[in-house]
Design a protein around this motif. Structure first.
Motif, PDB file in Angstrom:
ATOM      1  N   GLU A  25      48.794  24.275  -5.954  1.00  0.00           N
ATOM      2  CA  GLU A  25      47.861  23.691  -4.982  1.00  0.00           C
ATOM      3  C   GLU A  25      46.963  22.628  -5.614  1.00  0.00           C
ATOM      4  O   GLU A  25      46.636  21.617  -4.992  1.00  0.00           O
ATOM      5  N   ILE A  26      46.556  22.854  -6.852  1.00  0.00           N
ATOM      6  CA  ILE A  26      45.637  21.935  -7.540  1.00  0.00           C
ATOM      7  C   ILE A  26      46.471  21.053  -8.470  1.00  0.00           C
ATOM      8  O   ILE A  26      47.086  21.541  -9.426  1.00  0.00           O
ATOM      9  N   ASP A  27      46.493  19.764  -8.199  1.00  0.00           N
ATOM     10  CA  ASP A  27      47.276  18.818  -9.001  1.00  0.00           C
ATOM     11  C   ASP A  27      46.390  17.926  -9.848  1.00  0.00           C
ATOM     12  O   ASP A  27      46.739  16.774 -10.128  1.00  0.00           O
ATOM     13  N   MET A  28      45.270  18.443 -10.263  1.00  0.00           N
ATOM     14  CA  MET A  28      44.328  17.670 -11.085  1.00  0.00           C
ATOM     15  C   MET A  28      43.931  18.509 -12.293  1.00  0.00           C
ATOM     16  O   MET A  28      44.141  19.727 -12.317  1.00  0.00           O
ATOM     17  N   ALA A  29      43.375  17.845 -13.293  1.00  0.00           N
ATOM     18  CA  ALA A  29      42.909  18.551 -14.488  1.00  0.00           C
ATOM     19  C   ALA A  29      41.606  19.279 -14.162  1.00  0.00           C
ATOM     20  O   ALA A  29      40.637  18.674 -13.697  1.00  0.00           O
ATOM     21  N   VAL A  30      41.599  20.589 -14.429  1.00  0.00           N
ATOM     22  CA  VAL A  30      40.442  21.431 -14.131  1.00  0.00           C
ATOM     23  C   VAL A  30      40.014  22.103 -15.422  1.00  0.00           C
ATOM     24  O   VAL A  30      40.842  22.666 -16.153  1.00  0.00           O
ATOM     25  N   LYS A  31      38.744  22.029 -15.672  1.00  0.00           N
ATOM     26  CA  LYS A  31      38.178  22.695 -16.851  1.00  0.00           C
ATOM     27  C   LYS A  31      37.641  24.069 -16.425  1.00  0.00           C
ATOM     28  O   LYS A  31      36.793  24.165 -15.539  1.00  0.00           O
TER      29      LYS A  31
END
Length: 320
Positions: A25-31
């Protein structure tokens, strides 16, 4: 069981579990950081995993048995059962609802995988500050359960975070975390002389059922044997065991010995021969022969005179 590094190890493993399951679902870089929510909300997609409370586990609070013997030796290692309470917050661009998307991914992950996997625990244990942790060897796995908090509890929680603005968050409880003591228990001594036997009554070597006034003892080859320290039987018990004719003969001999002999003459003089009244009454009287009755003629008047009556012989008397 695990050591004192288990609390920090669970926090790091929870952060890795969330980070590894953000896709697709999340296609971004997450810290994902196991830390307190920042005072300055970050603009980049960020998830903070913050341990805000540690409480004793209510179900295992009284399960810790005494750990030491009477002489002070350790017989059981002490264990602390704990519950860990986490608040998970999400940050990002509000125009694209990044925080809400991140929270949805966190809820989906912890609902699908509520138990902390062993491979994630081992991966988190590779951190240098968690090198001595043995959480991966624990038999009890940590389980995550969502916690419901109302508006008052939420305001109190964020009120404790000084100068930290509120962010969209979810609260989870991790249980059960067991922390062992450092001392090694002393092994129990082996049994030196076991004497456990189960025998039915009547078998060789089995105890005899107790009688009144006795205690059961063991027998050999089926023969009954009572304790020698038992008190001797009393005279009444000895007499009760003797046959009835023998007791009667002894009783008669004792009474004859106690009664003094008396002269026959005196007994005869003092005791006249009497016939019992019942015997006298019951003796029938001999019937007398019937005799003809004599009639008196007094001027042609029959019947008995004035002084008429019966004599001793039963005949009627007449008067001239």
């Amino acid at each position: 069981m695990s050591n004192a590094l288990a609390i920090a190890h669970v926090s790091q493993a929870l952060a890795l579990l969330i980070e590894s399951h953000l896709q697709p679902e999340i296609d971004m870089a997450v810290k994902v950081e196991p830390r307190k929510p920042p005072a300055e909300p970050p603009t980049d997609p960020t998830i903070s995993v913050f341990l805000y409370q540690v409480t004793p586990n209510t179900s295992q609070r009284n399960n810790d048995l005494p750990t030491r013997a009477a002489d002070g030796t350790l017989v059981r290692r002490a264990t602390a059962a704990l519950d860990l309470h986490y608040v998970i917050s999400a940050y990002g661009d509000e125009t694209e609802l990044v925080g809400q998307r991140l929270i949805g991914s966190v809820v989906r992950t912890l609902h699908e995988i509520p138990i902390l996997p062993k491979d994630v625990i081992e991966l988190a244990g590779e951190r240098p500050y968690l090198a001595g942790s043995n959480l991966a060897e624990a038999a009890q796995r940590v389980r995550f359960t969502p916690t419901v908090m109302d508006v008052d509890e939420t305001s109190k929680l964020w009120g404790m975070l000084y100068q930290t603005p509120y962010a969209l968050s979810v609260v989870y409880q991790a249980s059960l975390v067991l922390i062992d003591g450092l001392e090694t228990p002393v092994p129990a001594k082996p049994v030196e002389r076991p004497e456990v036997r189960v025998l039915p009554f009547g078998a060789p070597g089995a105890p005899i059922p107790p009688r009144a006034g006795t205690r059961p003892t063991e027998t050999s080859a089926g023969a009954s044997r009572e304790e020698g320290s038992r008190a001797p039987a009393s005279r009444e018990q000895t007499e009760a065991k003797e046959p009835a004719p023998k007791r009667a003969a002894e009783a008669g001999a004792k009474s004859a010995a106690k009664t003094p002999a008396k002269a026959p003459g005196k007994i005869a003089a003092k005791t006249p021969a009497k016939t019992p009244a019942r015997a006298r009454k019951s003796t029938p009287r001999a019937a007398k022969p019937a005799q003809p009755s004599a009639r008196k003629t007094d001027g042609g008047r029959g019947g008995s005179g004035r002084n008429g009556g019966k004599g001793a012989d039963g005949a009627e008397s007449t008067e001239n």
